[in-house]
Design an enzyme around this catalytic site. Structure first.
Site, PDB file in Angstrom:
ATOM      1  N   CYS A 332       2.036  33.114  -9.258  1.00 54.26           N
ATOM      2  CA  CYS A 332       1.856  34.561  -9.159  1.00 54.26           C
ATOM      3  C   CYS A 332       2.419  35.086  -7.830  1.00 54.26           C
ATOM      4  CB  CYS A 332       0.391  34.928  -9.375  1.00 54.26           C
ATOM      5  SG  CYS A 332       0.150  36.659  -9.848  1.00 54.26           S
ATOM      6  N   HIS A 440      -1.659  31.904 -14.293  1.00 48.48           N
ATOM      7  CA  HIS A 440      -2.871  31.333 -13.701  1.00 48.48           C
ATOM      8  C   HIS A 440      -3.538  30.399 -14.716  1.00 48.48           C
ATOM      9  CE1 HIS A 440      -3.019  33.881 -10.123  1.00 48.48           C
ATOM     10  NE2 HIS A 440      -2.751  34.931 -10.886  1.00 48.48           N
TER      11      HIS A 440
END
Length: 506
Positions: A332, A440
């Site tokens: 991310c 994630h």
């Protein structure tokens, strides 16, 4: 009538979240439909529900302990700090606005009606609600607009159990001081105390317990020992604990850069649970020396953390480590930092900034946040240490406000399935030494994690482990161990009695 009990603490990080998960597990084992609830959670660790709503990780793992699917109603307000003074306000799983502390304090009374409606909606579907407070109920400067501690207990009309951490010292002063600072009607809600994180002979506490019970009139329901259970931590302060210092000798060492605005460090719990992996969170350049893999994690303020990397010397050390042949991975915000260019007119307002240049990518921030669970498949051909992961299915979730475009020299790392369409995600270099993704929870996919770790083992000339570690089974065992310990050290029958005798109609 639905019964409820609320855990509040004498301070942050006293163990409320874990004990709440333990109660959820106990009630689940006893055949009760149980749900967790925290009206307002301030955390950088969040997850995504099946319908694309963002909520705190603590309530997600508490729901898992209760054997139910996480529901955003379990955490209607999520605050995600973006700096020392500001936070992103997430209401019912979607970004509402950014506010400073003063503005949010003024805004809180407008949330009470919505929070109560959400709580009542949840309570209608379950036998027991386990509520969790935040910080301490004795924050007297915040009392008048409280919506998460005694203010929430009043809305739910439920009894409170106070949790105190003896490991940090001064436990009896913390108990007495907290109760002394409460108003009488608030103090009357506190029906018991749990002393948490005790190491040693509990007999040494008996005289102190008798005195604190006499002084406060509140019974101590039990003394929980320091438990060696592997459960998620909610707060960044937990990264200071021994659990994350990575001193145990293991075959593979993975260094995770502890960014100032690190988010979703729960991404690495499954990785840390691998029997042959040592995880270390690092903040100093010299700590990179023995790493077999370096990971840049998620960040709530990408450009601020990128600036910190440069100012602290971590960026130069990371680039030097990469030149020495150590792979670097970004997730991310970490993925964005690994690229050539970041264009940010949204999060920081700093405009166009150079990244670390390990991936030939350009990231542009956007106003809309992407929040979704996804299934994905790793690319069919992956280089070097990633080769064994090629073609494997993985599952995770996205939480980001940017789009990253690959330039020449980068290959797609995986393909996501979103709304019936295939969408490319991530980037990997031809030599495999730089790899990034927005996904994630990637390491919760057992086969992928074992393939990656075995790839790192091969680089060191170590034989692969043929057995795949099942993280879901591991978590279930940890919940059961926690519940067993709580039944042994806490008067659970008394908690049942407290709920039955002191729950008032909402």
């Amino acid at each position: 009538m639905t019964q409820a009990v609320m855990l509040q603490g004498t301070a942050s990080d006293v163990g409320k979240s874990v004990l709440a998960a333990g109660l959820c597990r106990i009630f689940y084992q006893d055949g009760l439909r149980t749900a967790p609830f925290k009206s307002q959670n301030m955390a950088l660790n969040s997850g995504i529900t099946s319908d694309g709503k963002e909520m705190g990780r603590a309530q997600i793992f508490q729901a898992e302990a209760a054997g139910i699917t996480p529901d955003v109603r379990m955490n209607p307000v999520l605050l995600k700090p973006t700096s020392d003074r500001q936070a992103q306000v997430v209401l019912m799983g979607k970004v509402a606005t950014n506010m400073d502390a003063v503005s949010y304090h003024d805004y809180k009374p407008r949330l009470r009606e919505q929070i109560l409606a959400v709580y009542n909606s949840l309570a209608q579907e379950y036998d027991v609600i386990v509520l969790e407070g935040a910080g301490s109920p004795a924050e007297i400067n915040l009392r008048d607009r409280d919506i998460v501690n005694m203010g929430m207990a009043e809305m739910a009309q439920c009894p409170v159990i106070l949790v105190a951490d003896i490991d940090r010292g001064g436990v009896f002063a913390a108990i007495y001081g907290t109760l002394a600072l409460l108003h009488k009607q608030e103090r009357d809600r506190v029906k018991g105390v749990i002393i948490n994180k005790f190491r040693g002979d509990v007999a040494l506490l008996y005289s102190g317990i008798e005195q604190i019970e006499s002084l406060t009139g509140v019974p101590v329901l039990g003394v929980m020992p320091w438990l060696d259970v592997d459960l998620e931590d909610e707060d960044g302060v937990a990264l200071q604990n021994d659990k994350y210092r990575g001193n145990a000798p293991r075959d593979i060492t993975i260094a995770i850069v502890q960014l100032p605005h690190i988010s979703n460090f729960t991404d690495f719990n499954a990785l840390a649970a691998q029997p042959d992996v040592r995880i270390r969170y690092i903040r100093r350049p010299e700590a990179l020396t023995d790493a077999d893999l370096v990971i840049l994690p998620g960040s709530k303020n990408t450009l601020s953390d990128l600036a910190w990397l440069r100012e602290s010397g971590m960026a130069d050390a990371l680039l030097q480590t990469h030149r020495q042949g150590v792979p670097v991975m970004g997730i991310c915000g970490g993925y964005q930092m690994l690229g050539d260019t970041i264009v940010d007119e949204v999060e920081s307002g700093l405009g166009t900034q150079p990244g670390l240049g390990l991936l030939n990518t350009i990231t542009r921030f956007a106003q809309d946040k992407i929040t979704t669970q996804v299934n994905a498949t790793m690319s069919g051909e992956l280089p070097s240490w990633l080769a064994a992961a090629a073609g494997l299915p993985v599952r995770g979730y996205e939480i980001h406000m940017g789009e990253t475009v690959l330039q020449e020299g980068c290959c797609t790392a995986m393909t996501l399935q979103k709304n019936g369409c295939s969408v490319a995600d991530g980037a990997v270099t031809a030599d495999g030494l730089a790899f990034g993704t927005y996904l994630h929870g990637l390491f919760d996919s057992d086969a992928f994690t074992r393939a990656v770790v075995n790839g790192l083992r091969a680089r060191k000339g170590l034989a692969p482990w043929e057995t795949t570690f099942c993280y879901a089974e591991h978590k279930a065992r940890q919940f059961d161990l926690l519940a067993e310990a709580m039944r042994q050290h806490i008067d659970i029958d008394k908690i049942y009695t407290i709920m039955q005798q002191h729950q008032e109609p909402v």
